[in-house]
Design an enzyme around this catalytic site. Structure first.
Site, PDB file in Angstrom:
ATOM      1  N   ASN A  47     -40.009  77.788 -23.689  1.00 53.25           N
ATOM      2  CA  ASN A  47     -39.402  77.568 -25.008  1.00 53.25           C
ATOM      3  C   ASN A  47     -39.696  76.153 -25.496  1.00 53.25           C
ATOM      4  O   ASN A  47     -39.745  75.198 -24.713  1.00 53.25           O
ATOM      5  CB  ASN A  47     -37.903  77.869 -25.004  1.00 53.25           C
ATOM      6  N   GLU A  60     -40.553  83.726 -24.472  1.00 57.62           N
ATOM      7  CA  GLU A  60     -41.190  85.051 -24.468  1.00 57.62           C
ATOM      8  C   GLU A  60     -42.241  85.148 -25.565  1.00 57.62           C
ATOM      9  O   GLU A  60     -43.328  85.677 -25.372  1.00 57.62           O
ATOM     10  CB  GLU A  60     -40.148  86.149 -24.688  1.00 57.62           C
ATOM     11  N   CYS A  89     -33.704  87.340 -26.416  1.00 59.96           N
ATOM     12  CA  CYS A  89     -33.031  87.459 -27.715  1.00 59.96           C
ATOM     13  C   CYS A  89     -33.610  88.626 -28.512  1.00 59.96           C
ATOM     14  O   CYS A  89     -34.666  89.172 -28.186  1.00 59.96           O
ATOM     15  CB  CYS A  89     -33.147  86.153 -28.493  1.00 59.96           C
ATOM     16  N   CYS A  92     -37.228  88.248 -29.762  1.00 58.58           N
ATOM     17  CA  CYS A  92     -38.256  88.446 -28.723  1.00 58.58           C
ATOM     18  C   CYS A  92     -38.386  89.925 -28.367  1.00 58.58           C
ATOM     19  O   CYS A  92     -39.493  90.416 -28.112  1.00 58.58           O
ATOM     20  CB  CYS A  92     -37.921  87.614 -27.494  1.00 58.58           C
TER      21      CYS A  92
HETATM   22  N1  THU Z   1     -34.495  81.045 -25.721  1.00 59.70           N
HETATM   23  C1  THU Z   1     -35.640  81.586 -25.243  1.00 59.70           C
HETATM   24  O1  THU Z   1     -36.609  80.885 -24.959  1.00 59.70           O
HETATM   25  N2  THU Z   1     -35.690  82.928 -25.094  1.00 59.70           N
HETATM   26  C2  THU Z   1     -34.669  83.775 -25.394  1.00 59.70           C
HETATM   27  O2  THU Z   1     -34.865  84.981 -25.372  1.00 59.70           O
HETATM   28  C3  THU Z   1     -33.341  83.236 -25.694  1.00 59.70           C
HETATM   29  C4  THU Z   1     -33.322  81.801 -26.095  1.00 59.70           C
HETATM   30  C5  THU Z   1     -34.436  79.590 -25.902  1.00 59.70           C
HETATM   31  C6  THU Z   1     -34.382  79.151 -27.324  1.00 59.70           C
HETATM   32  C7  THU Z   1     -33.702  77.809 -27.208  1.00 59.70           C
HETATM   33  O3  THU Z   1     -34.697  76.838 -26.914  1.00 59.70           O
HETATM   34  C8  THU Z   1     -32.805  77.949 -25.998  1.00 59.70           C
HETATM   35  O4  THU Z   1     -33.282  79.079 -25.283  1.00 59.70           O
HETATM   36  C9  THU Z   1     -31.335  78.159 -26.338  1.00 59.70           C
HETATM   37  O5  THU Z   1     -31.167  79.169 -27.262  1.00 59.70           O
END
Ligand code: THU
Length: 136
Positions: A47, A60, A89, A92
Site C-alpha cells: 500500500n 492488492e 477492501c 480491491c
Molecule cells: N489497505 C490496503 O492496502 N488494502 C486493503 O484492502 C485495505 C486497506 C491500506 C490502505 C491504507 O494505506 C491502509 O491500509 C489503511 O486503510
C-alpha cells in the site's frame, strides 16, 4: 492449476516481503499483496499512502495493476498480508472481480499464518463484471 500448500506459502512469503516496502506513514497499517498468474509468475505490491489521504492505493490493487501492466490478465490466487489478517477492501474486491471470480484470496497475518481462504466470488457476491456491460 492446483494451489497447494507450498504455493500458498510462497505467495504469503512474497506478500510478507513486499509489505516491508509499504509507504503508510499515516495509518501505520502496512499491507503486502502477491498475485499468482496462470502463467506461473508472481507480481507483488504494497500500500502507498499520500498526504492527500484519498489518493492512497491499496496493496492488492498495486499488485494487480503491476501484473496487468505487464500483460497478465489471468490470475489463480492472491495473498494479502497485514498485521491482523484484515480482509481486502471493497474496491480491491471489485478490481479483482474484473479478471475472474474464481481467484483464490489468501488472507494471512505477518507471521505467515493463513486466517481465511475465499474466492473473489465469495468475497463479492453479485459482483458487477465486464459481462454486465451492454455489448456495443
Ligand atoms: N489497505 C490496503 O492496502 N488494502 C486493503 O484492502 C485495505 C486497506 C491500506 C490502505 C491504507 O494505506 C491502509 O491500509 C489503511 O486503510
Amino acid at each position: 492449476m492446483i494451489i497447494d500448500s507450498e504455493i500458498k506459502k510462497q505467495l504469503v512469503e512474497a506478500a510478507i516481503h513486499v509489505r516491508n516496502w509499504s509507504y503508510s506513514p499515516y495509518s501505520k497499517y502496512a499491507v503486502g499483496a502477491a498475485i499468482l498468474t496462470s502463467s506461473g509468475k508472481v507480481y507483488d505490491g504494497a500500500n502507498v499512502e499520500n498526504a492527500v489521504f484519498p489518493l492512497t492505493m491499496c496493496a492488492e490493487r498495486v499488485a494487480v495493476f503491476n501484473a496487468v501492466s505487464q500483460g497478465e490478465l489471468d490470475f489463480e490466487a492472491v495473498a494479502v498480508v497485514t498485521e491482523n489478517a484484515g480482509t481486502p477492501c471493497g474496491s480491491c474486491r471489485q478490481v479483482l472481480a474484473e479478471y475472474g471470480l474464481d481467484t483464490l484470496v489468501i488472507i494471512a497475518d505477518h507471521h505467515g499464518t493463513i486466517h481465511q481462504e475465499k474466492t473473489v466470488a465469495e468475497l463479492l457476491p453479485g459482483a458487477f463484471t465486464p459481462k454486465d456491460l451492454p455489448k456495443s
